[in-house]
Motif scaffolding. Structure first.
Motif, PDB file in Angstrom:
ATOM      1  N   GLU A   8       7.266   5.416   9.857  1.00 58.84           N
ATOM      2  CA  GLU A   8       6.473   4.398  10.367  1.00 58.84           C
ATOM      3  C   GLU A   8       5.111   5.087  10.003  1.00 58.84           C
ATOM      4  O   GLU A   8       4.215   3.987   9.981  1.00 58.84           O
ATOM      5  CB  GLU A   8       6.544   4.397  11.851  1.00 58.84           C
ATOM      6  N   LEU A   9       4.812   6.249  10.304  1.00 59.94           N
ATOM      7  CA  LEU A   9       3.512   6.908  10.170  1.00 59.94           C
ATOM      8  C   LEU A   9       2.884   6.603   8.604  1.00 59.94           C
ATOM      9  O   LEU A   9       1.725   6.044   8.463  1.00 59.94           O
ATOM     10  CB  LEU A   9       3.271   8.327  10.026  1.00 59.94           C
ATOM     11  N   ILE A  10       3.640   6.500   7.469  1.00 62.88           N
ATOM     12  CA  ILE A  10       3.332   6.332   6.219  1.00 62.88           C
ATOM     13  C   ILE A  10       3.026   4.798   6.069  1.00 62.88           C
ATOM     14  O   ILE A  10       2.188   4.551   5.579  1.00 62.88           O
ATOM     15  CB  ILE A  10       4.694   6.564   5.170  1.00 62.88           C
ATOM     16  N   LYS A  11       3.874   3.935   6.616  1.00 59.31           N
ATOM     17  CA  LYS A  11       3.662   2.535   6.528  1.00 59.31           C
ATOM     18  C   LYS A  11       2.345   2.138   7.300  1.00 59.31           C
ATOM     19  O   LYS A  11       1.555   1.162   6.729  1.00 59.31           O
ATOM     20  CB  LYS A  11       4.874   1.747   7.262  1.00 59.31           C
ATOM     21  N   THR A  12       1.964   2.876   8.510  1.00 57.07           N
ATOM     22  CA  THR A  12       0.770   2.559   9.177  1.00 57.07           C
ATOM     23  C   THR A  12      -0.619   2.880   8.341  1.00 57.07           C
ATOM     24  O   THR A  12      -1.305   1.894   8.556  1.00 57.07           O
ATOM     25  CB  THR A  12       0.941   3.074  10.707  1.00 57.07           C
ATOM     26  N   ILE A  13      -0.457   3.987   7.748  1.00 53.22           N
ATOM     27  CA  ILE A  13      -1.479   4.539   7.043  1.00 53.22           C
ATOM     28  C   ILE A  13      -1.552   3.555   5.774  1.00 53.22           C
ATOM     29  O   ILE A  13      -2.979   3.144   5.579  1.00 53.22           O
ATOM     30  CB  ILE A  13      -1.310   5.951   6.586  1.00 53.22           C
ATOM     31  N   LYS A  14      -0.526   3.251   4.919  1.00 53.81           N
ATOM     32  CA  LYS A  14      -0.626   2.322   3.996  1.00 53.81           C
ATOM     33  C   LYS A  14      -1.234   0.929   4.323  1.00 53.81           C
ATOM     34  O   LYS A  14      -2.145   0.517   3.347  1.00 53.81           O
ATOM     35  CB  LYS A  14       0.608   2.404   3.351  1.00 53.81           C
ATOM     36  N   ASP A  15      -0.705   0.446   5.361  1.00 54.25           N
ATOM     37  CA  ASP A  15      -1.184  -0.974   5.856  1.00 54.25           C
ATOM     38  C   ASP A  15      -2.727  -0.895   6.087  1.00 54.25           C
ATOM     39  O   ASP A  15      -3.274  -1.924   5.823  1.00 54.25           O
ATOM     40  CB  ASP A  15      -0.364  -1.421   6.968  1.00 54.25           C
ATOM     41  N   ARG A  16      -2.960   0.190   6.998  1.00 54.52           N
ATOM     42  CA  ARG A  16      -4.253   0.229   7.304  1.00 54.52           C
ATOM     43  C   ARG A  16      -5.362   0.289   5.945  1.00 54.52           C
ATOM     44  O   ARG A  16      -6.122  -0.553   5.861  1.00 54.52           O
ATOM     45  CB  ARG A  16      -4.677   1.468   8.068  1.00 54.52           C
ATOM     46  N   ARG A  17      -5.140   1.150   4.939  1.00 53.45           N
ATOM     47  CA  ARG A  17      -5.542   1.388   3.639  1.00 53.45           C
ATOM     48  C   ARG A  17      -5.722  -0.163   2.973  1.00 53.45           C
ATOM     49  O   ARG A  17      -6.840  -0.411   2.713  1.00 53.45           O
ATOM     50  CB  ARG A  17      -4.996   2.387   2.836  1.00 53.45           C
ATOM     51  N   GLU A  18      -4.726  -0.717   2.697  1.00 57.67           N
ATOM     52  CA  GLU A  18      -4.584  -2.026   2.193  1.00 57.67           C
ATOM     53  C   GLU A  18      -5.338  -3.180   3.056  1.00 57.67           C
ATOM     54  O   GLU A  18      -6.087  -3.832   2.396  1.00 57.67           O
ATOM     55  CB  GLU A  18      -3.052  -2.611   1.983  1.00 57.67           C
ATOM     56  N   SER A  19      -5.344  -3.113   4.420  1.00 61.52           N
ATOM     57  CA  SER A  19      -6.235  -4.115   5.226  1.00 61.52           C
ATOM     58  C   SER A  19      -7.441  -3.924   5.028  1.00 61.52           C
ATOM     59  O   SER A  19      -8.320  -4.828   5.057  1.00 61.52           O
ATOM     60  CB  SER A  19      -5.693  -4.152   6.569  1.00 61.52           C
ATOM     61  N   LEU A  20      -8.031  -2.519   4.610  1.00 58.72           N
ATOM     62  CA  LEU A  20      -9.510  -2.411   4.524  1.00 58.72           C
ATOM     63  C   LEU A  20      -9.913  -2.765   3.028  1.00 58.72           C
ATOM     64  O   LEU A  20     -11.108  -2.230   2.473  1.00 58.72           O
ATOM     65  CB  LEU A  20      -9.706  -1.078   4.764  1.00 58.72           C
TER      66      LEU A  20
END
Length: 75
Positions: A8-20
Motif C-alpha cells: 500500500e505504501l508503494i502504491k501511495t507513493i507511486k500514485d502521488r508521483r503520478e498525480s503530480l
C-alpha cells in the motif's frame, strides 16, 4: 498517522508521483534517490531504507511517521 502495509505504501507513493506528473527520473534526481532504487521500489522488488522513503516522501509533500505499538500487559 496511517498504518499501511508495504504494498500500500508503494502504491501511495507511486500514485502521488503520478498525480503530480513527476517522472521517475525527475523524482530520483530531486530526491537524491538512485533511479534504479526508485524503479525497484515502485515495482515491489526493492527494500528501501527509511531514509530513502523519507527522501521520496519529502519531495512529494508527504511524510513517513513511525508509531510505537501499544503492547498489552502480560504479552
Amino acid at each position: 498517522c496511517h498504518v499501511m502495509h508495504f504494498t500500500e505504501l508503494i502504491k501511495t507513493i507511486k500514485d502521488r508521483r503520478e498525480s503530480l506528473r513527476v517522472t521517475q527520473e525527475s523524482l530520483a534526481e530531486i530526491s537524491g534517490v538512485g533511479l534504479r532504487t526508485l524503479k525497484q521500489f515502485e515495482s515491489g522488488k526493492g527494500n528501501p531504507t527509511l531514509t530513502t522513503l523519507q527522501k521520496l516522501a519529502d519531495v512529494l509533500g508527504m511524510e513517513v511517521c513511525l508509531k510505537v505499538k501499544k503492547v498489552m500487559p502480560g504479552q
